[in-house]
Design a protein around this motif. Sequence first.
Motif, PDB file in Angstrom:
ATOM      1  N   LEU A   1      36.604  37.870  59.884  1.00  0.00           N
ATOM      2  CA  LEU A   1      35.459  37.822  58.985  1.00  0.00           C
ATOM      3  C   LEU A   1      35.422  39.103  58.160  1.00  0.00           C
ATOM      4  CD1 LEU A   1      32.954  36.264  58.115  1.00  0.00           C
ATOM      5  CD2 LEU A   1      31.661  37.506  59.844  1.00  0.00           C
ATOM      6  N   GLU A   2      35.490  38.958  56.866  1.00  0.00           N
ATOM      7  CA  GLU A   2      35.523  40.111  55.988  1.00  0.00           C
ATOM      8  C   GLU A   2      34.117  40.599  55.671  1.00  0.00           C
ATOM      9  OE1 GLU A   2      38.749  39.967  52.854  1.00  0.00           O
ATOM     10  OE2 GLU A   2      38.525  37.838  53.289  1.00  0.00           O
ATOM     11  N   ASP A   3      34.039  41.864  55.275  1.00  0.00           N
ATOM     12  CA  ASP A   3      32.776  42.467  54.880  1.00  0.00           C
ATOM     13  C   ASP A   3      32.379  41.928  53.503  1.00  0.00           C
ATOM     14  OD1 ASP A   3      30.591  44.008  54.397  1.00  0.00           O
ATOM     15  OD2 ASP A   3      31.653  45.926  54.329  1.00  0.00           O
ATOM     16  N   LEU A   4      31.239  41.270  53.425  1.00  0.00           N
ATOM     17  CA  LEU A   4      30.783  40.677  52.169  1.00  0.00           C
ATOM     18  C   LEU A   4      29.670  41.500  51.524  1.00  0.00           C
ATOM     19  CD1 LEU A   4      30.763  36.894  53.144  1.00  0.00           C
ATOM     20  CD2 LEU A   4      32.562  38.216  52.040  1.00  0.00           C
ATOM     21  N   ALA A   5      29.533  42.731  51.951  1.00  0.00           N
ATOM     22  CA  ALA A   5      28.513  43.599  51.367  1.00  0.00           C
ATOM     23  C   ALA A   5      28.929  44.048  49.974  1.00  0.00           C
ATOM     24  CB  ALA A   5      28.295  44.815  52.264  1.00  0.00           C
ATOM     25  N   ASP A   6      27.933  44.374  49.160  1.00  0.00           N
ATOM     26  CA  ASP A   6      28.205  44.957  47.847  1.00  0.00           C
ATOM     27  C   ASP A   6      28.800  46.347  48.056  1.00  0.00           C
ATOM     28  OD1 ASP A   6      28.348  45.193  45.155  1.00  0.00           O
ATOM     29  OD2 ASP A   6      26.196  45.004  44.774  1.00  0.00           O
ATOM     30  N   SER A   7      29.568  46.829  47.087  1.00  0.00           N
ATOM     31  CA  SER A   7      30.192  48.137  47.239  1.00  0.00           C
ATOM     32  C   SER A   7      30.489  48.732  45.872  1.00  0.00           C
ATOM     33  CB  SER A   7      31.495  48.036  48.036  1.00  0.00           C
ATOM     34  OG  SER A   7      32.479  47.322  47.288  1.00  0.00           O
ATOM     35  N   GLU A   8      30.747  50.021  45.865  1.00  0.00           N
ATOM     36  CA  GLU A   8      31.078  50.708  44.614  1.00  0.00           C
ATOM     37  C   GLU A   8      32.407  50.210  44.059  1.00  0.00           C
ATOM     38  OE1 GLU A   8      31.723  55.262  42.864  1.00  0.00           O
ATOM     39  OE2 GLU A   8      31.160  54.933  44.961  1.00  0.00           O
ATOM     40  N   LEU A   9      33.378  49.957  44.939  1.00  0.00           N
ATOM     41  CA  LEU A   9      34.678  49.448  44.495  1.00  0.00           C
ATOM     42  C   LEU A   9      34.529  48.087  43.827  1.00  0.00           C
ATOM     43  CD1 LEU A   9      37.061  50.380  47.456  1.00  0.00           C
ATOM     44  CD2 LEU A   9      36.980  51.412  45.177  1.00  0.00           C
ATOM     45  N   LEU A  10      33.719  47.210  44.430  1.00  0.00           N
ATOM     46  CA  LEU A  10      33.483  45.891  43.847  1.00  0.00           C
ATOM     47  C   LEU A  10      32.840  46.014  42.471  1.00  0.00           C
ATOM     48  CD1 LEU A  10      33.374  42.777  44.043  1.00  0.00           C
ATOM     49  CD2 LEU A  10      31.166  43.026  45.204  1.00  0.00           C
ATOM     50  N   GLN A  11      31.846  46.888  42.335  1.00  0.00           N
ATOM     51  CA  GLN A  11      31.163  47.051  41.066  1.00  0.00           C
ATOM     52  C   GLN A  11      32.091  47.588  39.989  1.00  0.00           C
ATOM     53  OE1 GLN A  11      28.166  45.979  40.125  1.00  0.00           O
ATOM     54  NE2 GLN A  11      28.070  45.044  42.168  1.00  0.00           N
ATOM     55  N   LYS A  12      32.960  48.520  40.355  1.00  0.00           N
ATOM     56  CA  LYS A  12      33.908  49.060  39.371  1.00  0.00           C
ATOM     57  C   LYS A  12      34.885  47.979  38.916  1.00  0.00           C
ATOM     58  CE  LYS A  12      33.782  53.966  40.581  1.00  0.00           C
ATOM     59  NZ  LYS A  12      34.556  55.132  41.076  1.00  0.00           N
TER      60      LYS A  12
ATOM     61  N   LYS B   1      34.240  44.710  38.883  1.00  0.00           N
ATOM     62  CA  LYS B   1      33.470  43.798  38.036  1.00  0.00           C
ATOM     63  C   LYS B   1      33.288  44.365  36.625  1.00  0.00           C
ATOM     64  CE  LYS B   1      30.538  41.525  41.537  1.00  0.00           C
ATOM     65  NZ  LYS B   1      29.125  41.326  41.975  1.00  0.00           N
ATOM     66  N   ASN B   2      33.003  45.639  36.546  1.00  0.00           N
ATOM     67  CA  ASN B   2      32.674  46.267  35.257  1.00  0.00           C
ATOM     68  C   ASN B   2      33.888  46.727  34.468  1.00  0.00           C
ATOM     69  OD1 ASN B   2      29.936  45.944  35.873  1.00  0.00           O
ATOM     70  ND2 ASN B   2      29.800  47.956  36.845  1.00  0.00           N
ATOM     71  N   GLY B   3      35.086  46.495  35.009  1.00  0.00           N
ATOM     72  CA  GLY B   3      36.282  46.953  34.313  1.00  0.00           C
ATOM     73  C   GLY B   3      36.373  48.463  34.270  1.00  0.00           C
ATOM     74  N   GLN B   4      36.067  49.098  35.404  1.00  0.00           N
ATOM     75  CA  GLN B   4      36.056  50.568  35.477  1.00  0.00           C
ATOM     76  C   GLN B   4      36.863  51.069  36.669  1.00  0.00           C
ATOM     77  OE1 GLN B   4      31.831  51.240  35.727  1.00  0.00           O
ATOM     78  NE2 GLN B   4      31.523  51.033  33.510  1.00  0.00           N
ATOM     79  N   THR B   5      37.948  50.383  36.994  1.00  0.00           N
ATOM     80  CA  THR B   5      38.759  50.774  38.144  1.00  0.00           C
ATOM     81  C   THR B   5      39.678  51.948  37.833  1.00  0.00           C
ATOM     82  OG1 THR B   5      40.621  49.298  37.625  1.00  0.00           O
ATOM     83  CG2 THR B   5      38.795  48.364  38.908  1.00  0.00           C
ATOM     84  N   GLY B   6      39.973  52.146  36.558  1.00  0.00           N
ATOM     85  CA  GLY B   6      40.950  53.166  36.181  1.00  0.00           C
ATOM     86  C   GLY B   6      42.344  52.602  36.016  1.00  0.00           C
ATOM     87  N   GLN B   7      42.548  51.348  36.411  1.00  0.00           N
ATOM     88  CA  GLN B   7      43.823  50.676  36.168  1.00  0.00           C
ATOM     89  C   GLN B   7      43.701  49.969  34.811  1.00  0.00           C
ATOM     90  OE1 GLN B   7      45.858  48.043  35.593  1.00  0.00           O
ATOM     91  NE2 GLN B   7      47.542  49.378  36.178  1.00  0.00           N
TER      92      GLN B   7
ATOM     93  N   LEU C   1      45.227  47.787  32.743  1.00  0.00           N
ATOM     94  CA  LEU C   1      45.354  46.354  32.493  1.00  0.00           C
ATOM     95  C   LEU C   1      44.299  45.562  33.246  1.00  0.00           C
ATOM     96  CD1 LEU C   1      46.785  44.128  31.048  1.00  0.00           C
ATOM     97  CD2 LEU C   1      48.478  44.037  32.876  1.00  0.00           C
ATOM     98  N   VAL C   2      44.026  45.941  34.487  1.00  0.00           N
ATOM     99  CA  VAL C   2      42.964  45.276  35.246  1.00  0.00           C
ATOM    100  C   VAL C   2      41.639  45.431  34.515  1.00  0.00           C
ATOM    101  CG1 VAL C   2      41.595  45.350  37.373  1.00  0.00           C
ATOM    102  CG2 VAL C   2      44.096  45.488  37.489  1.00  0.00           C
ATOM    103  N   ASP C   3      41.345  46.622  34.051  1.00  0.00           N
ATOM    104  CA  ASP C   3      40.084  46.865  33.349  1.00  0.00           C
ATOM    105  C   ASP C   3      40.019  46.082  32.042  1.00  0.00           C
ATOM    106  OD1 ASP C   3      39.413  48.537  35.393  1.00  0.00           O
ATOM    107  OD2 ASP C   3      39.791  50.402  34.290  1.00  0.00           O
ATOM    108  N   ALA C   4      41.154  46.002  31.341  1.00  0.00           N
ATOM    109  CA  ALA C   4      41.185  45.236  30.092  1.00  0.00           C
ATOM    110  C   ALA C   4      40.914  43.759  30.344  1.00  0.00           C
ATOM    111  CB  ALA C   4      42.537  45.420  29.404  1.00  0.00           C
ATOM    112  N   CYS C   5      41.534  43.220  31.402  1.00  0.00           N
ATOM    113  CA  CYS C   5      41.333  41.802  31.734  1.00  0.00           C
ATOM    114  C   CYS C   5      39.891  41.528  32.133  1.00  0.00           C
ATOM    115  CB  CYS C   5      42.271  41.397  32.861  1.00  0.00           C
ATOM    116  SG  CYS C   5      44.026  41.365  32.412  1.00  0.00           S
ATOM    117  N   MET C   6      39.308  42.417  32.928  1.00  0.00           N
ATOM    118  CA  MET C   6      37.925  42.226  33.370  1.00  0.00           C
ATOM    119  C   MET C   6      36.957  42.362  32.194  1.00  0.00           C
ATOM    120  SD  MET C   6      38.145  41.315  36.458  1.00  0.00           S
ATOM    121  CE  MET C   6      36.394  41.331  36.874  1.00  0.00           C
ATOM    122  N   ASN C   7      37.241  43.256  31.271  1.00  0.00           N
ATOM    123  CA  ASN C   7      36.387  43.382  30.085  1.00  0.00           C
ATOM    124  C   ASN C   7      36.461  42.133  29.217  1.00  0.00           C
ATOM    125  OD1 ASN C   7      35.323  45.950  30.604  1.00  0.00           O
ATOM    126  ND2 ASN C   7      37.133  46.974  29.772  1.00  0.00           N
ATOM    127  N   GLU C   8      37.659  41.550  29.140  1.00  0.00           N
ATOM    128  CA  GLU C   8      37.790  40.295  28.395  1.00  0.00           C
ATOM    129  C   GLU C   8      36.957  39.196  29.057  1.00  0.00           C
ATOM    130  OE1 GLU C   8      41.241  37.404  26.535  1.00  0.00           O
ATOM    131  OE2 GLU C   8      41.558  38.251  28.530  1.00  0.00           O
TER     132      GLU C   8
END
Length: 428
Positions: free
Chosen positions: A313-324, A326-332, A334-341
């Motif tokens: 069973l995985e942790d389904l809590a909200d987290s800073e990593l999840l929010q980054k 979602k918001n396209g703010q991971t620092g990667q 291409l990932v950020d570009a795709c999420m912003n799109e």
Amino acid sequence: MGKKILVWFRNDLRLHDNEMLVEAISKSDEILPVYVFDPRHFDKTIYHTYKTGVVRTKFLIESVSSLRQSLQKMGGDLLVVNGRPEEVLPDLVAKYDIAEVYHHREVASEETAVSTKVEDLLWKLKVNLKHFIGHTLYNKEDLPFPIKDIPDVFTQFKKKTERDAIVKPCFPTPDSMSFVRVDDWGVLPELTSLVNGHLSVPENFRTDFMGGEQEGLTHLHHYLHAGEGMILANATLKKHEIVSKLSAWLALGCLSPREVYWKMKEAETNYGVRPYFHQIVLGLLWRDYYRFMFKKYGNIFFKPSGFNPNGILEDLADSELLQKWKNGQTGQPLVDACMNELNTSGYMNHTARQLVATYLVDELHVSWILGAAYFEEKLIDYCPASNWGNWATMAGVGNDQKLTNSFDFEKQLKFLDPKGAFAQVVKA
């Protein structure tokens, strides 16, 4: 008094290739077309998301409006109601002396539960709820195997289906119909009323999509007949990189899979086989595959452990990593570009979806369930089977064990954007 049939539209917002509508017209003296805006479709989930975001809600309203306009041209209308189908449909049946209710069957648990509730309540009124299947390229009865024996491996499903099954012709588009007399056909809800004011239009909002059957048919025609022109207009674009973007209209049933298939075959007759036409068929087969897998396995696709017997069973809590993420703010980039799109348009191509899913699960070690739920909110082309089926596969807990652990983030990164061009275009 003549026979009246209520036609309950759901994810089938079209007149073309609609068996439910064709049969309702032939078996009745009058029909009552109904669309129900169910407030549960816009609720907040336990996964820190909303079930339907602003972009898809806008597309839905446009699609319902388009269906209404088509019916109005035939001298009728679409009855628009707000509420829970199991509460409003029995009332409409009693009010308008309806003999039968027709609808298209869904495969995910929440949708099928609603159908069951409606069916039980109609049964008490001695009214039948008749089910139709109109979301797949292949009808289940035309497959070369029963549902319980469908191969779990997609490549086997594809090979056997293409070899041994047939794609049926489309049902004709009705040119006339008689409608039940209704004094008040209802008003389409405003976008803000459906999203309850909790969601706002994304900054830099842009979309290539307008909801509705006619828009979908126009987009299909343009893709089939101007695809070569798109290549010539962009010398750097390879044929396999042309994306049809038909999925949003397919998801709401503004386009029929069979209509897409047979229009493509017509285009092949005119132009010969085009490599990018193959992508259409492949996409339709993946849609069929996951819908049939949902019929075969049900709710397993919604469980964090999926088909992995050793899953935890995985942790389904909200987290800073999840929010980054979602918001396209991971620092990667291409990932950020795709999420912003995704956040600004509601769309992301299939390869990009695989990339950001792999990054969330394998690099950030965040539960895939939270990613799937976020896509449910944001995707303009969301449908339960494809979304949750794909995410389970990306997380290594899907039913096709040959794909388990076959996704590597660095390899995907190099394949999708070897020179970093996509990330720069989306940023711009």
